[in-house]
Design a protein around this motif. Structure first.
Motif, PDB file in Angstrom:
ATOM      1  N   PHE A   1       0.829  -1.208   0.000  1.00 45.77           N
ATOM      2  CA  PHE A   1       0.000   0.000   0.000  1.00 45.77           C
ATOM      3  C   PHE A   1       0.864   1.260   0.000  1.00 45.77           C
ATOM      4  CE2 PHE A   1      -3.770  -2.488   1.561  1.00 45.77           C
ATOM      5  CZ  PHE A   1      -4.621  -2.101   0.541  1.00 45.77           C
ATOM      6  N   CYS A   2       1.963   1.244   0.749  1.00 45.97           N
ATOM      7  CA  CYS A   2       2.877   2.395   0.737  1.00 45.97           C
ATOM      8  C   CYS A   2       3.442   2.625  -0.663  1.00 45.97           C
ATOM      9  CB  CYS A   2       4.018   2.173   1.732  1.00 45.97           C
ATOM     10  SG  CYS A   2       3.544   2.296   3.467  1.00 45.97           S
ATOM     11  N   ASN A   3       3.854   1.542  -1.314  1.00 48.04           N
ATOM     12  CA  ASN A   3       4.398   1.671  -2.659  1.00 48.04           C
ATOM     13  C   ASN A   3       3.356   2.174  -3.651  1.00 48.04           C
ATOM     14  OD1 ASN A   3       6.938   0.767  -1.869  1.00 48.04           O
ATOM     15  ND2 ASN A   3       6.481  -1.371  -2.310  1.00 48.04           N
ATOM     16  N   LEU A   4       2.125   1.676  -3.513  1.00 47.24           N
ATOM     17  CA  LEU A   4       1.065   2.119  -4.428  1.00 47.24           C
ATOM     18  C   LEU A   4       0.740   3.596  -4.232  1.00 47.24           C
ATOM     19  CD1 LEU A   4      -1.577  -0.773  -4.619  1.00 47.24           C
ATOM     20  CD2 LEU A   4      -0.318   0.273  -6.506  1.00 47.24           C
ATOM     21  N   LEU A   5       0.613   4.018  -2.985  1.00 56.17           N
ATOM     22  CA  LEU A   5       0.316   5.436  -2.720  1.00 56.17           C
ATOM     23  C   LEU A   5       1.444   6.330  -3.203  1.00 56.17           C
ATOM     24  CD1 LEU A   5      -1.307   5.259   0.839  1.00 56.17           C
ATOM     25  CD2 LEU A   5      -2.426   5.877  -1.305  1.00 56.17           C
ATOM     26  N   LEU A   6       2.679   5.896  -3.014  1.00 55.55           N
ATOM     27  CA  LEU A   6       3.818   6.665  -3.508  1.00 55.55           C
ATOM     28  C   LEU A   6       3.789   6.749  -5.028  1.00 55.55           C
ATOM     29  CD1 LEU A   6       6.437   8.016  -2.305  1.00 55.55           C
ATOM     30  CD2 LEU A   6       7.627   5.931  -2.981  1.00 55.55           C
ATOM     31  N   THR A   7       3.363   5.665  -5.669  1.00 55.09           N
ATOM     32  CA  THR A   7       3.318   5.626  -7.133  1.00 55.09           C
ATOM     33  C   THR A   7       2.273   6.578  -7.692  1.00 55.09           C
ATOM     34  OG1 THR A   7       4.030   3.305  -7.091  1.00 55.09           O
ATOM     35  CG2 THR A   7       3.019   4.103  -9.126  1.00 55.09           C
ATOM     36  N   VAL A   8       1.113   6.642  -7.057  1.00 57.01           N
ATOM     37  CA  VAL A   8       0.023   7.458  -7.621  1.00 57.01           C
ATOM     38  C   VAL A   8       0.049   8.901  -7.130  1.00 57.01           C
ATOM     39  CG1 VAL A   8      -1.446   5.431  -7.886  1.00 57.01           C
ATOM     40  CG2 VAL A   8      -1.597   6.776  -5.786  1.00 57.01           C
ATOM     41  N   SER A   9       0.768   9.181  -6.038  1.00 56.75           N
ATOM     42  CA  SER A   9       0.743  10.542  -5.504  1.00 56.75           C
ATOM     43  C   SER A   9       2.022  11.326  -5.816  1.00 56.75           C
ATOM     44  CB  SER A   9       0.519  10.514  -3.984  1.00 56.75           C
ATOM     45  OG  SER A   9       1.583   9.840  -3.329  1.00 56.75           O
ATOM     46  N   ASN A  10       3.185  10.718  -5.596  1.00 57.59           N
ATOM     47  CA  ASN A  10       4.444  11.458  -5.725  1.00 57.59           C
ATOM     48  C   ASN A  10       5.092  11.343  -7.091  1.00 57.59           C
ATOM     49  OD1 ASN A  10       4.183  10.644  -2.663  1.00 57.59           O
ATOM     50  ND2 ASN A  10       5.524  12.424  -2.724  1.00 57.59           N
ATOM     51  N   MET A  11       5.104  10.140  -7.651  1.00 65.12           N
ATOM     52  CA  MET A  11       5.805   9.953  -8.920  1.00 65.12           C
ATOM     53  C   MET A  11       5.217  10.793 -10.063  1.00 65.12           C
ATOM     54  SD  MET A  11       6.755   5.898  -8.926  1.00 65.12           S
ATOM     55  CE  MET A  11       7.326   5.091  -7.432  1.00 65.12           C
TER      56      MET A  11
ATOM     57  N   VAL B   1      18.316  11.601 -10.683  1.00 66.29           N
ATOM     58  CA  VAL B   1      18.673  10.181 -10.783  1.00 66.29           C
ATOM     59  C   VAL B   1      18.555   9.505  -9.418  1.00 66.29           C
ATOM     60  CG1 VAL B   1      20.600   8.603 -11.160  1.00 66.29           C
ATOM     61  CG2 VAL B   1      20.158  10.401 -12.808  1.00 66.29           C
ATOM     62  N   SER B   2      19.046  10.157  -8.374  1.00 63.31           N
ATOM     63  CA  SER B   2      18.960   9.571  -7.034  1.00 63.31           C
ATOM     64  C   SER B   2      17.503   9.424  -6.600  1.00 63.31           C
ATOM     65  CB  SER B   2      19.733  10.438  -6.032  1.00 63.31           C
ATOM     66  OG  SER B   2      19.137  11.711  -5.880  1.00 63.31           O
ATOM     67  N   LYS B   3      16.671  10.379  -7.000  1.00 57.72           N
ATOM     68  CA  LYS B   3      15.239  10.281  -6.676  1.00 57.72           C
ATOM     69  C   LYS B   3      14.598   9.127  -7.434  1.00 57.72           C
ATOM     70  CE  LYS B   3      11.760  11.931  -4.374  1.00 57.72           C
ATOM     71  NZ  LYS B   3      11.781  11.916  -2.891  1.00 57.72           N
ATOM     72  N   CYS B   4      14.979   8.935  -8.690  1.00 62.86           N
ATOM     73  CA  CYS B   4      14.455   7.815  -9.476  1.00 62.86           C
ATOM     74  C   CYS B   4      14.871   6.482  -8.874  1.00 62.86           C
ATOM     75  CB  CYS B   4      14.932   7.919 -10.927  1.00 62.86           C
ATOM     76  SG  CYS B   4      14.168   9.253 -11.878  1.00 62.86           S
ATOM     77  N   LEU B   5      16.098   6.407  -8.371  1.00 63.67           N
ATOM     78  CA  LEU B   5      16.552   5.181  -7.718  1.00 63.67           C
ATOM     79  C   LEU B   5      15.707   4.886  -6.476  1.00 63.67           C
ATOM     80  CD1 LEU B   5      20.445   5.466  -7.959  1.00 63.67           C
ATOM     81  CD2 LEU B   5      18.991   3.765  -9.069  1.00 63.67           C
ATOM     82  N   ALA B   6      15.407   5.929  -5.707  1.00 59.32           N
ATOM     83  CA  ALA B   6      14.552   5.730  -4.528  1.00 59.32           C
ATOM     84  C   ALA B   6      13.156   5.279  -4.942  1.00 59.32           C
ATOM     85  CB  ALA B   6      14.476   7.022  -3.716  1.00 59.32           C
ATOM     86  N   TYR B   7      12.619   5.864  -6.021  1.00 59.83           N
ATOM     87  CA  TYR B   7      11.310   5.446  -6.525  1.00 59.83           C
ATOM     88  C   TYR B   7      11.344   4.002  -7.031  1.00 59.83           C
ATOM     89  CZ  TYR B   7       9.312  10.183  -6.438  1.00 59.83           C
ATOM     90  OH  TYR B   7       8.815  11.403  -6.053  1.00 59.83           O
ATOM     91  N   SER B   8      12.478   3.588  -7.610  1.00 66.44           N
ATOM     92  CA  SER B   8      12.547   2.249  -8.199  1.00 66.44           C
ATOM     93  C   SER B   8      12.378   1.154  -7.152  1.00 66.44           C
ATOM     94  CB  SER B   8      13.876   2.067  -8.934  1.00 66.44           C
ATOM     95  OG  SER B   8      14.964   2.060  -8.029  1.00 66.44           O
ATOM     96  N   LYS B   9      12.612   1.477  -5.882  1.00 69.84           N
ATOM     97  CA  LYS B   9      12.397   0.472  -4.825  1.00 69.84           C
ATOM     98  C   LYS B   9      10.945   0.040  -4.774  1.00 69.84           C
ATOM     99  CE  LYS B   9      14.431  -1.882  -1.493  1.00 69.84           C
ATOM    100  NZ  LYS B   9      13.455  -2.970  -1.395  1.00 69.84           N
ATOM    101  N   ALA B  10      10.026   0.963  -5.072  1.00 71.49           N
ATOM    102  CA  ALA B  10       8.602   0.614  -5.085  1.00 71.49           C
ATOM    103  C   ALA B  10       8.286  -0.370  -6.196  1.00 71.49           C
ATOM    104  CB  ALA B  10       7.757   1.883  -5.252  1.00 71.49           C
ATOM    105  N   ALA B  11       9.066  -0.342  -7.283  1.00 72.18           N
ATOM    106  CA  ALA B  11       8.879  -1.299  -8.375  1.00 72.18           C
ATOM    107  C   ALA B  11       9.584  -2.618  -8.105  1.00 72.18           C
ATOM    108  CB  ALA B  11       9.379  -0.695  -9.688  1.00 72.18           C
TER     109      ALA B  11
END
Length: 338
Positions: A50-60, A278-288
């Motif tokens: 759920f944390c990953n999904l919310l991060l995906t739809v709200s922040n990314m 790039v560092s932000k994308c790496l942090a986002y990639s953890k959700a994937a």
């Protein structure tokens, strides 16, 4: 937009798509299979998903909009809300990974006492702590106006308020990353290294029994002996590979971003704006990555996905397994070159 920004924008789009599909698939497996729901670790997996999904739809999406527009993608109030969510969700996901490692540690090191030490009630208490921990840091940052649009990361996140509150912001940032990233990393290393130690001990015991059996079976075919030795090697490598994946993905995805945030506290050190994204994308990639690392590559989830596909295609599991068996038999019956 230059070429690097176009590539980074496409990378964010790919991360959004993969994260959305993989995390939704984990939820589908959770809803479909009652055996998964009975397990205590599923609560930590569910919270992480759920944390990953919310991060995906709200922040990314806002980060993508900030990259494309090269400006703040929303109003100050909405950006503060998204920054609050980003701080809360990233901390909660890190602590959920630490909770999963503690669960595995108890299951492997104390197997006879696992069901008494880790019940659903205990898991709920651990999740309650992760939420309280995450909410406290997020609330403090929001109340002190330390969240907003950060141009270096093209995101609504923790942001330096200016010279007036700089000292307090530096102290908060160091404490925040120490009690989120560093704390989770220490827990991961401690628990998984203990698990690896126990796994290697059991592998050695199995290897001794296997070698004793091979010595007694003097008439055994050399190919069978070779397969047994190869299985020993794979067994020793399997635990190391899994634990390296847990700790390695955590460090690879989060460490560059956290280190950049710490370096950013020193104004004399310049940071390339492309590196910030790039560092932000790496942090986002953890959700994937998380759905595959913690769920979808496990046998139970693979079987559930297969059952769902068979149900959608209106095939019975027996027919599907029969087709696979016939295919394997046909492959084995083909002549091989000597």
């Amino acid at each position: 937009m230059d070429t690097a920004e176009v590539i980074l924008s496409l990378l964010v789009v790919v991360i959004i798509i993969v994260s959305l599909l993989s995390n939704v698939l984990v939820l589908i497996c959770f809803a479909y299979n009652p055996e998964i729901r009975k397990q205590v670790p599923c609560l930590f997996n569910l919270n992480l998903t759920f944390c990953n999904l919310l991060l995906t739809v709200s922040n990314m999406p806002l980060t993508l909009a900030g990259l494309v527009r090269e400006a703040q993608p929303a109003g100050d109030g909405f950006c503060q809300l998204v920054g609050f969510l980003e701080t809360f969700l990233s901390t909660n996901s890190m602590l959920s990974m630490a909770a999963l490692s503690i669960d595995r540690w108890i299951a492997v090191v104390f197997p006879l006492r696992y069901h008494s030490k880790m019940r659903h009630k205990d898991a709920a208490l651990v999740l309650g702590y992760t939420w309280a921990h995450s909410v406290s840091f997020s609330t403090v940052a929001t109340c002190l106006s330390w969240v907003g649009y950060h141009r270096l990361y093209a995101s609504c996140t923790l942001s330096n308020p200016g010279p007036s509150g700089r000292t307090q912001f530096v102290i908060f940032t160091v404490f925040f990353h120490s009690f989120s990233f560093l704390l989770s990393f220490v827990v991961l290393c401690f628990t998984y290294l203990k698990v690896l130690k126990v796994a290697r001990f059991h592998c050695k015991r199995i290897d001794v029994i296997t070698m004793q059996t091979l010595v007694l079976l003097v008439d055994i075919h050399p190919s069978v002996r070779q397969r047994c030795l190869e299985e020993q090697r794979r067994r020793r490598q399997r635990a190391t590979r899994k634990i390296s994946t847990f700790i390695g993905t955590f460090m690879l995805c989060f460490a560059p971003y956290v280190i950049t945030r710490i370096v950013e506290l020193f104004p004399a050190v310049p940071i390339n704006p492309h590196w910030g994204i790039v560092s932000k994308c790496l942090a986002y990639s953890k959700a994937a990555c998380d759905p595959f690392v913690y769920s979808l590559l496990r046998h139970q989830y693979k079987k559930t996905c297969t059952d769902i596909i068979n149900k959608l295609l209106k095939r019975s599991p027996l027919n599907a397994s029969g087709r696979m068996a016939r295919t394997e038999n046909q492959g084995n019956s083909l002549p091989t070159a000597e």
